[in-house]
Design an enzyme around this catalytic site. Sequence first.
Site, short mmCIF file in Angstrom:
data_model
loop_
_atom_site.label_atom_id
_atom_site.label_comp_id
_atom_site.label_asym_id
_atom_site.label_seq_id
_atom_site.Cartn_x
_atom_site.Cartn_y
_atom_site.Cartn_z
N HIS A 163 43.78 8.52 42.05
CA HIS A 163 42.62 9.33 41.60
C HIS A 163 41.71 8.55 40.65
O HIS A 163 40.60 8.99 40.36
CB HIS A 163 43.09 10.61 40.90
CG HIS A 163 43.79 11.57 41.81
ND1 HIS A 163 43.21 12.12 42.92
CD2 HIS A 163 45.06 12.08 41.77
CE1 HIS A 163 44.06 12.93 43.53
NE2 HIS A 163 45.21 12.92 42.87
N ASP A 199 49.45 10.42 49.98
CA ASP A 199 49.70 11.44 48.95
C ASP A 199 49.16 12.79 49.45
O ASP A 199 48.27 12.85 50.30
CB ASP A 199 48.96 11.02 47.66
CG ASP A 199 49.32 11.87 46.46
OD1 ASP A 199 50.20 11.47 45.69
OD2 ASP A 199 48.69 12.95 46.27
N HIS A 201 47.37 14.79 47.83
CA HIS A 201 45.98 14.93 47.36
C HIS A 201 45.11 13.78 47.87
O HIS A 201 45.60 12.65 48.01
CB HIS A 201 45.94 14.93 45.83
CG HIS A 201 46.81 15.96 45.19
ND1 HIS A 201 48.10 15.69 44.79
CD2 HIS A 201 46.57 17.26 44.89
CE1 HIS A 201 48.64 16.78 44.26
NE2 HIS A 201 47.74 17.76 44.31
N ASP A 288 54.41 14.05 47.27
CA ASP A 288 54.13 15.45 46.94
C ASP A 288 53.73 16.26 48.18
O ASP A 288 53.36 17.43 48.07
CB ASP A 288 53.07 15.58 45.83
CG ASP A 288 51.91 14.64 45.98
OD1 ASP A 288 51.81 13.93 47.00
OD2 ASP A 288 51.06 14.62 45.06
#
Length: 346
Positions: A163, A199, A201, A288
């Site tokens: 991120h 991931d 996200h 995740d």
Amino acid sequence: MRVLYTPGVLIHAPRSEMKHGTMIPARECPARAVIVRDALTQGQGFHFEEPPGTVPPALGRVHDRDYLEFLQTAWPRWQAHIGQGDDTPDAFPLIFPVRTLNETRPKAIDGELSYYAMDTGTPLTAGAWESALASASSAAEAAHRVAGGERAAFALTRPPGHHAAAGKFGGYCFLNNAAVAAQTLLDAGADKVAILDLDYHHGNGTQSIFQARGDVLVVNIHADPDFEFPFFLGRADETGEGPGEGATLNLPLARGTGWSGYAEALERACAAIAAFGAEALVLSWGFDTYEGDPLSTFKIARDDFARMGERAAGLGLPSVIVLEGGYATASLGGNVAAGLSGFAGA
Ligand code: SP5
Ligand code: ZN
């Protein structure tokens, strides 16, 4: 498989984060790295090594100089600002330079925090810089190993990185480890590198760092930003810009996606990487997507991580694997071991 690990990644220990308006224990915690380290120590075929304690040259090529300077000095400045010495709480931004405001950098530390942050979900702690640098250094060293002829190397990175943009921290990330790995591979002689972000996200930081570059293909498989963090990047119509046009691929997936839907996207991702002509791969691997993860809606099982690793290995590219998210901490070690073993066995 080589594992790059240093206890430096354990220093960053955020106290709490916000969930639905109340503070809960921070999910991105040192125990994540400990359990992965222990699972790989007990697993077969993992060879541990410490990265050098130096700043990787690639860091300054993927992050802004002023941002690195900010991260390195933020804690003592915050501590002085708060005036509570060793009891200083973690630093959080309070306001953002959004539409209707301007983006002039303020001078005070609390203003600068807001300038360099993308969310209020990422506590900046006393050890944030040291652990982030240890992670980036692990990623760079893994890339050196792979550039030197090793088939694959795993950087046990924490805090995660995908991120983090050139000049922004957020989503638990400060330095973009995957970007550092990709840049290191390029600097070592590769002409084209692909980053595959698995991931849950979207890796907004990685995408933004390379969106205008044609030498790095960035492919993301992730929860659709229509319903999931980071909300403001990761849509299918983002394809890169300028020399990077066509070198960004987003494969957003619906809430509740299981292995069959995921595997379909993975095939598309791998086809794009093969067509790009990458000479090396960076796997920006978050766990995740796991069915037991507190942040996930996906339904990926442990065996599926082995299949994921096997498919990525099937690309036949020298590969640097960096750890991103994964917050079902008790299961994280076994999940990472399964994924890496799947990769190594393919
Ligand atoms: C690297 C990484 O995985 N960063 C993730 C940062 C996510 N931060 C926002 C979390 C939002 C939680 N949404 C509530 C889901 C509860 N079921
Ligand atoms: Zn994530």
